[in-house]
Design a protein around this motif. Structure first.
Motif, PDB file in Angstrom:
ATOM      1  N   VAL A 107      47.979  65.075  43.781  1.00 37.58           N
ATOM      2  CA  VAL A 107      47.846  65.200  42.326  1.00 37.58           C
ATOM      3  C   VAL A 107      46.426  64.863  41.920  1.00 37.58           C
ATOM      4  O   VAL A 107      45.913  63.787  42.243  1.00 37.58           O
ATOM      5  N   ARG A 108      45.814  65.802  41.234  1.00 40.87           N
ATOM      6  CA  ARG A 108      44.508  65.548  40.610  1.00 40.87           C
ATOM      7  C   ARG A 108      44.749  65.189  39.150  1.00 40.87           C
ATOM      8  O   ARG A 108      45.421  65.912  38.424  1.00 40.87           O
ATOM      9  N   HIS A 109      44.224  64.058  38.714  1.00 38.95           N
ATOM     10  CA  HIS A 109      44.308  63.692  37.300  1.00 38.95           C
ATOM     11  C   HIS A 109      42.903  63.577  36.734  1.00 38.95           C
ATOM     12  O   HIS A 109      41.963  63.201  37.431  1.00 38.95           O
ATOM     13  N   ASP A 110      42.751  63.926  35.462  1.00 41.97           N
ATOM     14  CA  ASP A 110      41.476  63.690  34.798  1.00 41.97           C
ATOM     15  C   ASP A 110      41.235  62.186  34.715  1.00 41.97           C
ATOM     16  O   ASP A 110      42.164  61.374  34.827  1.00 41.97           O
ATOM     17  N   ALA A 111      39.991  61.820  34.492  1.00 44.28           N
ATOM     18  CA  ALA A 111      39.644  60.408  34.351  1.00 44.28           C
ATOM     19  C   ALA A 111      39.315  60.065  32.902  1.00 44.28           C
ATOM     20  O   ALA A 111      39.947  59.205  32.297  1.00 44.28           O
ATOM     21  N   ALA A 112      38.306  60.730  32.348  1.00 40.25           N
ATOM     22  CA  ALA A 112      37.893  60.422  30.974  1.00 40.25           C
ATOM     23  C   ALA A 112      37.311  61.664  30.331  1.00 40.25           C
ATOM     24  O   ALA A 112      36.642  62.464  30.993  1.00 40.25           O
ATOM     25  N   TRP A 113      37.559  61.814  29.055  1.00 43.86           N
ATOM     26  CA  TRP A 113      37.004  62.920  28.291  1.00 43.86           C
ATOM     27  C   TRP A 113      36.132  62.392  27.162  1.00 43.86           C
ATOM     28  O   TRP A 113      36.468  61.410  26.508  1.00 43.86           O
ATOM     29  N   HIS A 120      27.225  60.659  25.857  1.00 45.02           N
ATOM     30  CA  HIS A 120      27.328  60.939  27.281  1.00 45.02           C
ATOM     31  C   HIS A 120      26.197  60.277  28.075  1.00 45.02           C
ATOM     32  O   HIS A 120      25.953  60.620  29.230  1.00 45.02           O
ATOM     33  N   SER A 121      25.547  59.322  27.461  1.00 43.46           N
ATOM     34  CA  SER A 121      24.369  58.708  28.071  1.00 43.46           C
ATOM     35  C   SER A 121      24.746  57.887  29.298  1.00 43.46           C
ATOM     36  O   SER A 121      25.915  57.550  29.526  1.00 43.46           O
ATOM     37  N   ASP A 122      23.733  57.536  30.072  1.00 43.66           N
ATOM     38  CA  ASP A 122      23.967  56.686  31.237  1.00 43.66           C
ATOM     39  C   ASP A 122      24.484  55.319  30.814  1.00 43.66           C
ATOM     40  O   ASP A 122      25.281  54.701  31.537  1.00 43.66           O
ATOM     41  N   GLU A 123      24.050  54.852  29.648  1.00 46.33           N
ATOM     42  CA  GLU A 123      24.542  53.564  29.156  1.00 46.33           C
ATOM     43  C   GLU A 123      26.035  53.652  28.846  1.00 46.33           C
ATOM     44  O   GLU A 123      26.804  52.720  29.136  1.00 46.33           O
ATOM     45  N   ALA A 124      26.451  54.759  28.255  1.00 50.38           N
ATOM     46  CA  ALA A 124      27.875  54.952  27.977  1.00 50.38           C
ATOM     47  C   ALA A 124      28.666  55.027  29.275  1.00 50.38           C
ATOM     48  O   ALA A 124      29.781  54.488  29.377  1.00 50.38           O
TER      49      ALA A 124
END
Length: 286
Positions: A107-113, A120-124
């Motif tokens: 099963v492949r599940h998404d992680a985060a959207w 979408h920064s590296d800090e985020a």
């Protein structure tokens, strides 16, 4: 023997139009030449997987003499402020049980959207990494108890960069946790597609193969990352991604993944284009 599957997502245009149901996709996969299928559902693609749906899909697959070799399901495991979404995690675990109930072990599940206007920064990403680690590790542990291998995909803008997926893999550090490596989705970050494939290939338990025409001015083309090229989904071999080199990079990693042909193009006869894509991938894998 190399397992080559078709994704039910390839028939999404027909499902969306009402021409077919999700339960019809195993038969269509067989008609395109495949003897196995990966079922994608949840979110915008269909109902949440439960034991009733799994049973109907298993019956349809048996009737078509096609094996269901995996599920790809929607998930968003953390809240916008990077807290664990316990309900979302539990929903994934319930779907693992549904997959296991019909003998499916992947099963492949998404992680985060994150939406296009979100951070979408590296800090985020740094702020999200530890809660995502905990969520994916708990799901992998539950999967192991059920005999189901779990994975996440380089999917969406937030997890398009290969280095983020690799960092999450190294943070989770669970033997039951891997990557569903989507060769086309790598286009959604400013990165070298072959080098990025090579970095993720050692973690790959499944490889999704799809193609795009980059820089297309077709109105149906999709935006990629901010400032990146628009991309038109096409049949495998009809685009300009370096798929042969990407496939070679995966083969060199020698992880014996499940290979999945995907077609998500807006044009052409769906059945013909899916068959063309499947045959192209089968030829590449010899």
């Amino acid at each position: 023997m190399t397992d080559i599957s078709i994704s039910s997502y390839s028939f999404q245009r027909l499902i969306k139009s009402g021409e077919i149901r999700l339960e019809d996709t195993p038969k269509l996969a067989r008609e395109c030449g495949a003897d196995c299928i990966e079922i994608a559902t949840g979110g915008t693609l269909g109902p949440v997987l439960d034991e009733a749906l799994a049973g109907r899909l298993a019956d349809a697959a048996d009737a078509a003499d096609v094996a269901i070799v995996g599920f790809a399901i929607y998930a968003n495991l953390i809240t916008p402020d990077n807290q664990l979404d316990d309900a979302a995690i539990e929903a994934v675990m319930n779907q693992l049980a549904a997959a296991s109930s019909i003998g499916v072990d992947r099963v492949r599940h998404d992680a985060a959207w994150r939406g296009p206007s979100d951070d979408h920064s590296d800090e985020a990403w740094d702020a999200a990494l530890w809660p995502l680690t905990k969520a994916c590790r708990s799901i992998a542990t539950r999967g192991a108890s059920l005999g189901v291998r779990t994975s996440i995909e380089n999917h969406g803008l937030f997890l398009a960069p290969a280095w983020r997926v690799e960092q999450l893999m190294n943070s989770v550090q669970h033997p039951n946790f891997g990557v569903t490596l989507d060769l086309g989705n790598l286009l959604w970050a400013p990165q070298d597609l072959v080098a990025s494939t090579r970095s993720l290939a050692p973690f790959a338990v499944t490889v999704h193969v799809k193609d795009f025409k980059k820089g297309s001015d077709d109105p149906a083309a999709w935006p990629t990352y901010p400032g990146g090229p628009r991309a038109l989904p096409v049949a495998l071999g009809a685009g300009d991604l370096p798929l042969v080199a990407q496939i070679d990079a995966c083969l060199e990693a020698d992880t014996n993944p499940l290979w999945v042909a995907e077609f998500e193009g807006p044009h052409g006869d769906v059945r013909a284009e899916v068959k063309r894509s499947f045959e192209w991938l089968r030829k590449q894998l010899g």
